[in-house]
Scaffold this active site. Structure first.
Site, PDB file in Angstrom:
ATOM      1  N   CYS A  38       6.369 -52.013  27.579  1.00 57.28           N
ATOM      2  CA  CYS A  38       6.881 -52.554  28.841  1.00 57.28           C
ATOM      3  C   CYS A  38       5.968 -52.130  29.983  1.00 57.28           C
ATOM      4  O   CYS A  38       5.416 -51.026  29.978  1.00 57.28           O
ATOM      5  CB  CYS A  38       8.308 -52.034  29.076  1.00 57.28           C
ATOM      6  SG  CYS A  38       9.038 -52.580  30.628  1.00 57.28           S
ATOM      7  N   SER A  40       6.795 -51.183  32.789  1.00 55.76           N
ATOM      8  CA  SER A  40       7.340 -49.976  33.423  1.00 55.76           C
ATOM      9  C   SER A  40       6.715 -48.721  32.826  1.00 55.76           C
ATOM     10  O   SER A  40       6.417 -47.755  33.544  1.00 55.76           O
ATOM     11  CB  SER A  40       8.858 -49.936  33.252  1.00 55.76           C
ATOM     12  OG  SER A  40       9.465 -51.070  33.822  1.00 55.76           O
ATOM     13  N   HIS A  43       3.349 -48.075  34.371  1.00 49.27           N
ATOM     14  CA  HIS A  43       3.385 -47.457  35.708  1.00 49.27           C
ATOM     15  C   HIS A  43       3.413 -45.929  35.600  1.00 49.27           C
ATOM     16  O   HIS A  43       2.781 -45.234  36.401  1.00 49.27           O
ATOM     17  CB  HIS A  43       4.619 -47.930  36.476  1.00 49.27           C
ATOM     18  CG  HIS A  43       4.513 -49.341  36.964  1.00 49.27           C
ATOM     19  ND1 HIS A  43       3.456 -49.792  37.720  1.00 49.27           N
ATOM     20  CD2 HIS A  43       5.339 -50.407  36.814  1.00 49.27           C
ATOM     21  CE1 HIS A  43       3.626 -51.068  38.020  1.00 49.27           C
ATOM     22  NE2 HIS A  43       4.769 -51.464  37.477  1.00 49.27           N
ATOM     23  N   HIS A  59      10.936 -47.150  26.027  1.00 55.40           N
ATOM     24  CA  HIS A  59      12.376 -47.266  26.289  1.00 55.40           C
ATOM     25  C   HIS A  59      12.972 -48.568  25.781  1.00 55.40           C
ATOM     26  O   HIS A  59      14.182 -48.740  25.836  1.00 55.40           O
ATOM     27  CB  HIS A  59      12.634 -47.155  27.804  1.00 55.40           C
ATOM     28  CG  HIS A  59      11.945 -48.213  28.613  1.00 55.40           C
ATOM     29  ND1 HIS A  59      10.645 -48.089  29.027  1.00 55.40           N
ATOM     30  CD2 HIS A  59      12.370 -49.421  29.046  1.00 55.40           C
ATOM     31  CE1 HIS A  59      10.296 -49.172  29.699  1.00 55.40           C
ATOM     32  NE2 HIS A  59      11.325 -50.006  29.719  1.00 55.40           N
ATOM     33  N   CYS A 164      15.158 -53.995  27.231  1.00 55.31           N
ATOM     34  CA  CYS A 164      14.703 -53.912  28.621  1.00 55.31           C
ATOM     35  C   CYS A 164      14.365 -55.287  29.169  1.00 55.31           C
ATOM     36  O   CYS A 164      15.020 -55.786  30.069  1.00 55.31           O
ATOM     37  CB  CYS A 164      13.499 -52.975  28.752  1.00 55.31           C
ATOM     38  SG  CYS A 164      12.900 -52.850  30.462  1.00 55.31           S
TER      39      CYS A 164
END
Length: 363
Positions: A38, A40, A43, A59, A164
């Site tokens: 992902c 995210s 990041h 996640h 997600c």
């Protein structure tokens, strides 16, 4: 167990052996079957968002329950489960008012003095757990309120992306925006979250779905997943094109990539009374706003963390959508890779040409 460890921000992940603790009273030990990469995670890996190091990221996962703690009542050994980072406590203000995705997960972490969930096998040093999940590993030890049992016939590599990307994108359409049949929707950014948003808008009966992305490959995928129109998000006239297509702008503009310019495009694409929803993880110091004329036109701006989901209910429903042929997860997944290919997978993500890479663990 084997895991991909982020030793320091901006460095490649390192595959190493970790020891996972035994489940506490409300904890679940899961053998990871698959985990999506992902944006995210990227990041945190790049250091744009801070986190204690070393840590195990990841996640967006699915797996099989191996062991449960003495007080666990929601899942049992052998259950197929999907994890979700918006773990909920069940009794805070946000939980009891139906905004579970805003819960900070008060008692889902191990308390000070308890054994850490993850330690390095070589020297026993603590390795931090990211977002209370850490799914780039062969096993996950998590609170029972961070996972939900699903239909055992659901393929787990597809189930992983529901954790997600799909719950964020679809949740935004169904929960945060409450799109009604016939309304117009623009989605800026056609990665995993954006494509799931487009697919859900189609399921919701949106009258027109405009996908904006600079990559031709992503625009083609968007059409496959339900977009009625596509534009280049980097075109200087992108907002004007959306306004002209819809004779005044869209009811809902959803930013799904985390670029400041994409947030501005979402606001500029709105019709009078329209709502812009920001899903992407923007730079922490960036602000997205409405002008005075926007406010006088009744326009609205909102965030929707994890799509405003109620994941114990939403995720099984999304699984059912897939099983019934409504939700196209197969097109969202671009490739399946081993854990050892994780760094190459993130490099492909940076290039932006394809959708989701999914790590598939050996059974």
């Amino acid at each position: 167990m084997k895991a991909a460890i982020l030793e320091a921000a901006g460095t490649p992940l390192v595959i190493d052996q970790l020891t996972v603790s035994k489940p506490g009273p409300h904890e679940v030990l899961i053998r990871t079957a698959a985990c999506g990469l992902c944006h995210s995670d990227l990041h945190f890996i790049d250091g744009a968002y801070p986190h204690p190091m070393p840590c195990v990221a990841g996640h967006e996962a699915a797996g099989i329950v191996e062991e449960v703690g003495s007080e666990v009542r929601t899942v049992k050994k052998g259950d197929a489960v999907v994890t979700c980072l918006s773990a909920f406590c069940g009794h805070c203000e946000f939980c009891v008012t139906g905004r579970m995705s805003l819960c900070l997960g008060g008692d889902t972490r191990r308390r000070p003095g308890e054994a850490p969930r993850l330690t390095r096998s070589s020297d026993g040093s603590v390795v931090n757990q990211m977002l209370n999940l850490s799914a780039f590993a062969e096993m996950m030890l998590i609170h029972e309120h961070a996972c939900v049992a699903i239909n055992p016939e659901m393929p787990l590599d597809r189930a992983a992306v529901i954790g997600c990307a799909v719950t964020t994108g679809a949740g935004t359409i169904f929960n945060a925006c409450k799109v009604t049949p016939g309304e117009t929707v623009a989605v800026i950014g056609c990665g995993g979250v954006g494509l799931a948003t487009i697919n859900a808008a189609k399921i919701a009966g949106a009258g027109r779905i405009i996908a904006a992305d600079p990559m031709p490959e992503k625009r083609e995928l968007a059409i496959k997943l339900g977009a009625t129109d596509v534009i280049d998000a980097l075109d200087p006239d992108a907002a004007k094109q959306i306004q002209e297509m819809t004779k005044g702008g869209v009811h809902h503009a959803i930013e799904a990539v985390g670029r400041p310019a994409s947030g501005d495009l979402a606001v500029a694409a709105l019709r009078r009374g329209g709502t812009a929803t920001i899903l992407g993880m923007m730079p922490l110091n960036h602000k997205v706003g409405l002008s005075a004329i926007d406010l006088l036109s009744g326009k609205k701006l909102q965030g929707a963390i994890m799509g405003g989901n109620h994941f114990p209910v939403d995720l099984p429903r999304l699984v059912d959508f897939y099983m019934r042929g409504l939700l196209d997860l197969d097109s969202i997944i671009a490739e399946r890779i081993p854990l050892e290919g994780i760094n190459e997978g993130f490099e492909k993500m940076k290039q932006g040409h394809s959708a989701r890479s999914v790590i598939v663990f050996d059974s």
